[in-house]
Design a protein around this motif. Sequence first.
Motif, PDB file in Angstrom:
ATOM      1  N   TYR A 172     103.678  30.194  27.663  1.00 44.52           N
ATOM      2  CA  TYR A 172     105.148  29.612  27.780  1.00 44.52           C
ATOM      3  C   TYR A 172     104.927  28.013  28.405  1.00 44.52           C
ATOM      4  O   TYR A 172     105.630  27.117  27.785  1.00 44.52           O
ATOM      5  CB  TYR A 172     106.039  30.284  29.109  1.00 44.52           C
ATOM      6  N   LEU A 173     103.973  27.691  28.960  1.00 42.58           N
ATOM      7  CA  LEU A 173     103.498  26.222  29.234  1.00 42.58           C
ATOM      8  C   LEU A 173     102.869  25.713  28.259  1.00 42.58           C
ATOM      9  O   LEU A 173     102.420  24.386  28.437  1.00 42.58           O
ATOM     10  CB  LEU A 173     103.039  26.226  30.890  1.00 42.58           C
ATOM     11  N   SER A 174     102.275  26.353  27.233  1.00 41.73           N
ATOM     12  CA  SER A 174     101.544  25.982  26.079  1.00 41.73           C
ATOM     13  C   SER A 174     100.153  25.462  26.664  1.00 41.73           C
ATOM     14  O   SER A 174      99.302  24.736  25.957  1.00 41.73           O
ATOM     15  CB  SER A 174     102.160  24.579  25.533  1.00 41.73           C
ATOM     16  N   VAL A 207     106.321  29.440  35.694  1.00 41.88           N
ATOM     17  CA  VAL A 207     107.581  29.295  35.295  1.00 41.88           C
ATOM     18  C   VAL A 207     108.602  29.100  36.269  1.00 41.88           C
ATOM     19  O   VAL A 207     109.455  28.113  36.294  1.00 41.88           O
ATOM     20  CB  VAL A 207     107.903  30.400  34.535  1.00 41.88           C
ATOM     21  N   ALA A 255     101.611  32.322  31.158  1.00 41.87           N
ATOM     22  CA  ALA A 255     101.993  30.703  31.211  1.00 41.87           C
ATOM     23  C   ALA A 255     100.597  30.002  31.402  1.00 41.87           C
ATOM     24  O   ALA A 255     100.670  28.756  31.162  1.00 41.87           O
ATOM     25  CB  ALA A 255     103.209  30.366  32.113  1.00 41.87           C
ATOM     26  N   ASN A 264     107.961  21.422  34.058  1.00 43.19           N
ATOM     27  CA  ASN A 264     108.154  22.509  33.208  1.00 43.19           C
ATOM     28  C   ASN A 264     109.644  22.447  33.088  1.00 43.19           C
ATOM     29  O   ASN A 264     110.400  23.704  32.676  1.00 43.19           O
ATOM     30  CB  ASN A 264     107.845  23.765  33.623  1.00 43.19           C
ATOM     31  N   LEU A 309     111.233  23.730  29.391  1.00 42.49           N
ATOM     32  CA  LEU A 309     111.118  24.798  29.381  1.00 42.49           C
ATOM     33  C   LEU A 309     112.472  25.490  29.636  1.00 42.49           C
ATOM     34  O   LEU A 309     113.159  26.184  28.785  1.00 42.49           O
ATOM     35  CB  LEU A 309     109.986  25.617  29.834  1.00 42.49           C
ATOM     36  N   PRO A 338     111.748  32.704  30.080  1.00 47.04           N
ATOM     37  CA  PRO A 338     111.479  32.408  28.566  1.00 47.04           C
ATOM     38  C   PRO A 338     111.396  33.575  27.603  1.00 47.04           C
ATOM     39  O   PRO A 338     111.565  33.315  26.437  1.00 47.04           O
ATOM     40  CB  PRO A 338     109.928  31.719  28.790  1.00 47.04           C
ATOM     41  N   HIS A 358     108.695  28.282  24.467  1.00 45.20           N
ATOM     42  CA  HIS A 358     107.538  27.698  25.003  1.00 45.20           C
ATOM     43  C   HIS A 358     107.933  26.155  25.280  1.00 45.20           C
ATOM     44  O   HIS A 358     108.788  25.593  24.215  1.00 45.20           O
ATOM     45  CB  HIS A 358     106.523  27.915  24.037  1.00 45.20           C
ATOM     46  N   MET A 359     106.905  25.343  25.876  1.00 45.55           N
ATOM     47  CA  MET A 359     107.170  23.950  26.041  1.00 45.55           C
ATOM     48  C   MET A 359     106.945  23.476  24.735  1.00 45.55           C
ATOM     49  O   MET A 359     107.304  22.303  24.250  1.00 45.55           O
ATOM     50  CB  MET A 359     105.964  23.391  26.868  1.00 45.55           C
TER      51      MET A 359
END
Length: 382
Positions: free
Chosen positions: A39-41, A207, A235, A288, A291, A316, A362-363
């Motif tokens: 999710y946060l890359s 997240v 994440a 974040n 996102l 997400p 995702h980011m």
Amino acid sequence: MSLPINTYLQDDLNKRKDQALYRQLQINKDLIDFCSNDYLSFARCPKIKQKVKDSFNVAGRFSGSTGSRSISGNTAQAEDLEKRLARFHRAEAALLFNSGYDANLGLFSCIAKKDDFLVCDELIHASIIDGGRLSYASRLRFAHNDAYDLEKKLQHASGKIQNGQIFVAVESVYSMDGDIAPLKLISDLCKEYKANLIVDEAHATGVFGRQGRGLVSELGLEAEVFARIHTFGKAIGCHGAVVVGTEVLRNYLINFSRSFIFTTALSSHSLTAIESAYDQLLSEKFDNSYLHELICHFKSDFFIHPDFYLIESTSPVQSLIIPGNERARSISLALQAWGFDVRAILSPSVPVGKERLRISLHMHNSLKEVDNLKNTLNEILA
């Protein structure tokens, strides 16, 4: 006379194929990622990659773990990281595990005993179900996110229990539906019925909450929760998990959790990856908010075929219900042909009639990519 073993196994595989339940591993290259839990890359973060690479040259560190932590695999790096994770997640102590599955299996199989009750949300993760089965506790399920039904189960357990404990297990964010547990209501009920609340924060870590501390922290419920599980394969972008709680709980797991005792420790470069990811969370630059903007953008003006629907979610994980294994799979393959990595989740992983496309945001996704995905979905479903 019994069948040869491979014939016996192939018969079961053929039945799965006939029922459209057969799983195959696939590698998709050059597709736009709407599938992973990154999710946060962080899994593609150059800073984290470089720190892991540099860790191989640190004097005194091995490339491998050399054994379990109870024998040769314990290190100052692991213990320092656990102290850091405990501080970050505002807990007294922490214990690392090799994965979220290992953490849940190890925690639930040893914490609940024969005279205890384990009360779980009906959509709880398979690792918690398996851990509960390995315990000898009586197990009850309550309707998903239904505090009223949970109270009925707690009343039943309270009436039956004598010298044991009651444990309640929920996810803060559910991995397949993406929806959020009513943690404050659940916490209040646990307090009323003297039950011990355990929260799996796998899909909330990074997240939700300040600096990604999770939903329990966002709601200020740390003192009300007996144990939390934060996994690093979502994440956080690496591998492993941590159980946070009291020092007594940590010591208990070291002594009784079989998935901790009888497994090889995380290697130094795995620990470095976790350290580096948490460096990112603690950085002044961590933000974040994009996102969450992306999540709102995905849900806005989401017009879809009337036979299907999107489960309400602010996480997400966005799940589009498309009943039927074959139909969900065919739409997923059509999206992949258009360049979008979207996977179908089929029964029995989800209930029959609740088959779905599980779309992860995702980011590293752009607003344009999200718009193109929605437009393509509408074209396919028209």
